[in-house]
Design a protein around this motif. Structure first.
Motif, PDB file in Angstrom:
ATOM      1  N   SER A   5       2.445 -32.128   8.174  1.00  0.00           N
ATOM      2  CA  SER A   5       1.936 -33.146   9.082  1.00  0.00           C
ATOM      3  C   SER A   5       0.376 -33.426   9.114  1.00  0.00           C
ATOM      4  N   SER A   6       0.138 -34.714   9.200  1.00  0.00           N
ATOM      5  CA  SER A   6      -1.105 -35.208   9.303  1.00  0.00           C
ATOM      6  C   SER A   6      -1.342 -36.017  10.581  1.00  0.00           C
ATOM      7  N   PRO A   7      -2.368 -36.471  11.011  1.00  0.00           N
ATOM      8  CA  PRO A   7      -2.607 -37.295  12.192  1.00  0.00           C
ATOM      9  C   PRO A   7      -1.721 -38.372  12.174  1.00  0.00           C
ATOM     10  N   THR A   8      -1.277 -38.840  11.052  1.00  0.00           N
ATOM     11  CA  THR A   8      -0.653 -40.450  10.903  1.00  0.00           C
ATOM     12  C   THR A   8       0.824 -40.350  10.237  1.00  0.00           C
ATOM     13  N   THR A   9       0.992 -39.102   9.653  1.00  0.00           N
ATOM     14  CA  THR A   9       2.230 -39.258   8.788  1.00  0.00           C
ATOM     15  C   THR A   9       2.903 -37.867   8.754  1.00  0.00           C
ATOM     16  N   GLU A  10       4.231 -37.562   8.901  1.00  0.00           N
ATOM     17  CA  GLU A  10       4.770 -36.377   8.431  1.00  0.00           C
ATOM     18  C   GLU A  10       5.336 -36.546   7.213  1.00  0.00           C
ATOM     19  N   VAL A  11       5.195 -35.433   6.375  1.00  0.00           N
ATOM     20  CA  VAL A  11       5.818 -35.477   5.112  1.00  0.00           C
ATOM     21  C   VAL A  11       6.750 -34.565   4.933  1.00  0.00           C
ATOM     22  N   ARG A  12       7.794 -34.791   4.434  1.00  0.00           N
ATOM     23  CA  ARG A  12       8.916 -33.828   3.785  1.00  0.00           C
ATOM     24  C   ARG A  12       8.994 -33.406   2.771  1.00  0.00           C
ATOM     25  N   ILE A  13       8.861 -32.283   2.234  1.00  0.00           N
ATOM     26  CA  ILE A  13       9.155 -31.976   0.659  1.00  0.00           C
ATOM     27  C   ILE A  13      10.221 -31.716   0.611  1.00  0.00           C
ATOM     28  N   ILE A  14      11.271 -32.526  -0.227  1.00  0.00           N
ATOM     29  CA  ILE A  14      12.491 -32.204  -0.418  1.00  0.00           C
ATOM     30  C   ILE A  14      13.106 -31.292  -1.449  1.00  0.00           C
ATOM     31  N   ALA A  15      12.429 -31.391  -2.760  1.00  0.00           N
ATOM     32  CA  ALA A  15      12.601 -30.839  -3.889  1.00  0.00           C
ATOM     33  C   ALA A  15      11.178 -30.531  -4.573  1.00  0.00           C
ATOM     34  N   THR A  16      10.813 -29.370  -5.325  1.00  0.00           N
ATOM     35  CA  THR A  16       9.645 -29.069  -5.946  1.00  0.00           C
ATOM     36  C   THR A  16      10.213 -28.707  -7.443  1.00  0.00           C
ATOM     37  N   GLY A  17       9.286 -28.789  -8.462  1.00  0.00           N
ATOM     38  CA  GLY A  17       9.500 -28.282  -9.717  1.00  0.00           C
ATOM     39  C   GLY A  17       9.876 -29.442 -10.543  1.00  0.00           C
TER      40      GLY A  17
END
Length: 151
Positions: A5-17
Motif C-alpha cells: 500500500s501507498s498513500p495513493t495506490t494499492e499494488v498487488r504482486i501476482i507473480a515473481t521470478g
C-alpha cells in the motif's frame, strides 16, 4: 500474493521470478500473457499467481498481440540486449551480445506452444530489433523496430 500500500495506490504482486517481462496481453480467462526477454519465452500468468511457460522463443521476445486467428504474434529482437544482475535486479545492457541473431516476427500457437518464424526481413531490409506490434481492423499488423547498438 503480496499487497503493498501507498498513500495513493494499492499494488498487488501476482507473480515473481519473471525474467524481464514485456508485451502483456490480457486474456478473456483472466490470465495475462507476457514475453520474458531474458528467459526467451512466452509465459502465461494466471490470476492465482501460477506461472506457465507456453513457448521457448529464443532471441529476445518483446511485444506480443493476439492475431485474428487467435495465435500470439511476437516481435523478437533476436537477443539484442545483454542482461546482468546488479544489486539483486536483472538489468539490461544496450549493446548487442555476441549471440545476437537478428530480429524476427514469430507466431505462437497457444494450444500447442509451436513457434513459427514468419519474417526476418521487410523486403531487402533485415529486421534488427522488433519491439511492439498491433493488429488493425483488417487483420494487418504494424510493428516498430528500433534497431540495435553494437560496439
Amino acid at each position: 500474493m503480496t499487497t503493498v500500500s501507498s498513500p495513493t495506490t494499492e499494488v498487488r504482486i501476482i507473480a515473481t521470478g519473471l525474467e524481464f517481462p514485456e508485451g502483456p496481453v490480457a486474456m478473456p480467462d483472466g490470465s495475462v500473457l507476457v514475453t520474458e526477454i531474458a528467459a526467451r519465452t512466452l509465459t502465461r500468468v494466471w490470476p492465482d499467481g501460477r506461472v506457465e511457460r507456453i513457448a521457448e522463443l529464443g532471441g529476445g521476445p518483446n511485444g506480443a498481440a493476439i492475431g485474428p486467428d487467435g495465435a500470439v504474434y511476437v516481435c523478437n529482437n533476436g537477443g539484442s540486449f545483454s542482461f546482468h544482475r546488479e544489486n539483486g535486479l536483472l538489468v539490461f545492457g544496450l549493446v548487442a551480445p555476441p549471440d545476437y541473431s537478428g530480429g524476427s516476427i514469430d507466431r505462437v500457437d497457444l494450444a500447442t506452444g509451436a513457434v513459427t518464424t514468419l519474417y526476418r526481413a521487410c523486403g531487402e531490409h533485415p529486421l534488427r530489433g522488433p519491439n511492439d506490434l498491433v493488429f488493425d481492423e483488417s487483420g494487418g499488423f504494424w510493428f516498430t523496430d528500433h534497431g540495435i547498438r553494437t560496439e
